[in-house]
Design a protein around this motif. Structure first.
Motif, PDB file in Angstrom:
ATOM      1  N   ASP A  99       1.160  -1.010   0.043  1.00 19.57           N
ATOM      2  CA  ASP A  99      -0.025   0.084  -0.141  1.00 19.57           C
ATOM      3  C   ASP A  99       0.990   1.118   0.215  1.00 19.57           C
ATOM      4  N   LEU A 100       1.559   0.618   0.895  1.00 17.65           N
ATOM      5  CA  LEU A 100       2.513   2.878   0.919  1.00 17.65           C
ATOM      6  C   LEU A 100       3.731   2.607  -0.765  1.00 17.65           C
ATOM      7  N   ILE A 101       3.889   1.876  -1.002  1.00 14.49           N
ATOM      8  CA  ILE A 101       4.393   1.819  -2.496  1.00 14.49           C
ATOM      9  C   ILE A 101       3.010   2.329  -3.480  1.00 14.49           C
ATOM     10  N   ASN A 102       2.225   1.551  -3.765  1.00 15.84           N
ATOM     11  CA  ASN A 102       1.494   2.130  -4.314  1.00 15.84           C
ATOM     12  C   ASN A 102       1.223   3.644  -4.712  1.00 15.84           C
ATOM     13  N   LYS A 103       1.082   4.478  -2.981  1.00 13.87           N
ATOM     14  CA  LYS A 103       0.490   5.210  -3.075  1.00 13.87           C
ATOM     15  C   LYS A 103       1.561   6.096  -3.303  1.00 13.87           C
ATOM     16  N   LEU A 104       2.962   6.464  -3.320  1.00  9.78           N
ATOM     17  CA  LEU A 104       4.341   6.955  -3.903  1.00  9.78           C
ATOM     18  C   LEU A 104       4.022   7.053  -5.090  1.00  9.78           C
ATOM     19  N   LEU A 105       4.009   6.087  -5.880  1.00 10.84           N
ATOM     20  CA  LEU A 105       3.738   5.198  -7.226  1.00 10.84           C
ATOM     21  C   LEU A 105       2.592   6.365  -7.846  1.00 10.84           C
ATOM     22  N   GLU A 106       1.456   6.312  -6.818  1.00  9.27           N
ATOM     23  CA  GLU A 106       0.177   6.997  -7.370  1.00  9.27           C
ATOM     24  C   GLU A 106       0.988   8.952  -7.219  1.00  9.27           C
ATOM     25  N   GLU A 107       1.743   9.268  -7.034  1.00  7.05           N
ATOM     26  CA  GLU A 107       1.613  10.796  -6.865  1.00  7.05           C
ATOM     27  C   GLU A 107       3.229  10.998  -7.183  1.00  7.05           C
ATOM     28  N   LEU A 108       4.366   9.772  -7.328  1.00  3.40           N
ATOM     29  CA  LEU A 108       4.917  10.912  -8.891  1.00  3.40           C
ATOM     30  C   LEU A 108       4.644  10.455 -10.003  1.00  3.40           C
ATOM     31  N   LYS A 109       4.152   9.887 -10.385  1.00  6.97           N
ATOM     32  CA  LYS A 109       2.743   9.943 -11.734  1.00  6.97           C
ATOM     33  C   LYS A 109       2.188  10.988 -12.295  1.00  6.97           C
ATOM     34  N   THR A 110       2.651  12.230 -10.695  1.00 11.65           N
ATOM     35  CA  THR A 110       1.519  13.623 -11.179  1.00 11.65           C
ATOM     36  C   THR A 110       2.425  14.132 -11.981  1.00 11.65           C
ATOM     37  N   LYS A 111       4.245  13.391 -11.916  1.00 17.17           N
ATOM     38  CA  LYS A 111       5.041  14.855 -12.362  1.00 17.17           C
ATOM     39  C   LYS A 111       5.082  14.159 -14.118  1.00 17.17           C
ATOM     40  N   GLY A 112       4.397  12.761 -14.306  1.00 16.33           N
ATOM     41  CA  GLY A 112       5.190  12.447 -15.309  1.00 16.33           C
ATOM     42  C   GLY A 112       5.348  11.043 -15.640  1.00 16.33           C
ATOM     43  N   LYS A 113       6.489  10.978 -16.413  1.00 14.93           N
ATOM     44  CA  LYS A 113       7.090   9.953 -16.489  1.00 14.93           C
ATOM     45  C   LYS A 113       7.909   9.265 -15.424  1.00 14.93           C
TER      46      LYS A 113
END
Length: 318
Positions: A99-113
């Motif tokens: 869950d931690l990693i998925n939430k982090l990935l969601e936030e990172l992807k808001t800035k693109g690739k």
């Protein structure tokens, strides 16, 4: 009961210590991390979570308190085979890594690739490192870098390091940085959710929307280092490298490599910050500095970005 035993072959890092504990008629080795957990949960000596740094009489006192407590009622114990690998307080809340990693990935992807450049999983922790392909995050820094830096770069890319652990003091940590032509420059923690504070995974979720605001704030601190001129580069480099923890021999061997062939270059604090970051990683890769020492020195380098003034670096050189 807590008794002495022999150091096992893992007697470093999270390996077994020289102590065993008897619980329900069964003996368990206490890992070094578990001993640090005893310090965290029972003792207030002001020594940062490190049992080994306590005086012998303090170690004995800590073990006596633990021995007389009821570990299963007062603490959460984490087992691995015949070893207690970690000890946490009852306030500790496990955080699901998925869950931690998925939430982090969601936030990172808001800035693109994004691109995963490194990953490591052990029973102690998980480390994931990402490139974030968004030059807007570092636009101002790149502009200042091209004008004022001692170094020249073909490529500068934002970088995020994520670390989650069920045995360390931090349950989830996000570290800001960037990559200059393959060399990682670490700026420091921008999100850190601590086990010992009774935080839950929701606390991490609440911090995540601030990730890139905090990232840019760290970059602004780094940009400010360009304005701090260094008049005596050899003296300043020696002083700085000593302060962040490099040994005298390492400094002696590498000091001259800080000096540029460009005699017109005006040295600044940023030059030193980047030089130290690159140096520690290269020394670690060559096996000249241990992983443990590398982590400590990188933490010291990261903290130095917050100094209000670097004038001390030139004092004594005139």
């Amino acid at each position: 009961a807590v008794e002495d035993t022999q150091e096992d072959s893992e007697g470093n890092g999270n390996g077994a210590s020289q102590f065993v504990i008897k619980l329900k008629d069964k003996y368990y080795l206490l890992s070094n991390t578990a001993l640090d957990g005893i310090v965290n949960n029972f003792i207030g000596y002001g020594v940062a979570s490190n049992f080994k740094k306590l005086k012998k009489i303090q170690q004995k006192e800590a073990l006596e308190i633990f021995k007389n407590a009821n570990p299963n009622k007062e603490l959460k114990l984490f087992y691995s085979a015949e070893k207690i690998r970690a000890i946490q307080s009852r306030k500790y809340e496990p955080m699901a890594q998925y869950d931690l990693i998925n939430k982090l990935l969601e936030e990172l992807k808001t800035k693109g690739k994004i691109e995963l450049v490194y990953g490591k999983y052990t029973h102690n922790n998980t480390i994931l490192c990402f490139k974030v392909f968004n030059q807007e995050l570092i636009k101002e820094y790149v502009e200042a870098y091209n004008v004022h830096s001692l170094y020249r770069a073909k490529e500068i890319i934002p970088y995020i390091n994520f670390n989650t652990s069920d045995v360390g003091s931090a349950a989830a940590k996000v570290i800001a940085g960037f990559i200059i032509d393959g060399d990682i420059i670490t700026l420091g923690d921008i999100i850190s959710v601590e086990h010992i504070s009774g935080n839950t995974i929701e606390n991490f979720y609440q911090e995540l929307p601030n990730l890139f605001v905090l990232y840019k704030a760290e970059m602004e601190k780094l940009i400010s280092l360009f304005d701090i001129e260094i008049k005596h580069p050899i003296f300043a480099a020696k002083t700085y490298l000593e302060e962040v923890g490099f040994s005298d021999n390492i400094i002696k061997e590498n000091l001259k490599s800080f000096i540029s062939n460009d005699e017109e270059h005006k040295y600044n604090a940023h030059d030193l910050f980047v030089f130290a970051n690159i140096l520690i990683d290269h020394l670690n890769a060559d096996g000249k500095i241990s992983d443990t020492a590398t982590i400590k020195i990188k933490e010291n380098i990261s903290r130095s970005i917050n100094k209000k003034g670097w004038d001390y670096l030139d004092k004594g050189a005139e």
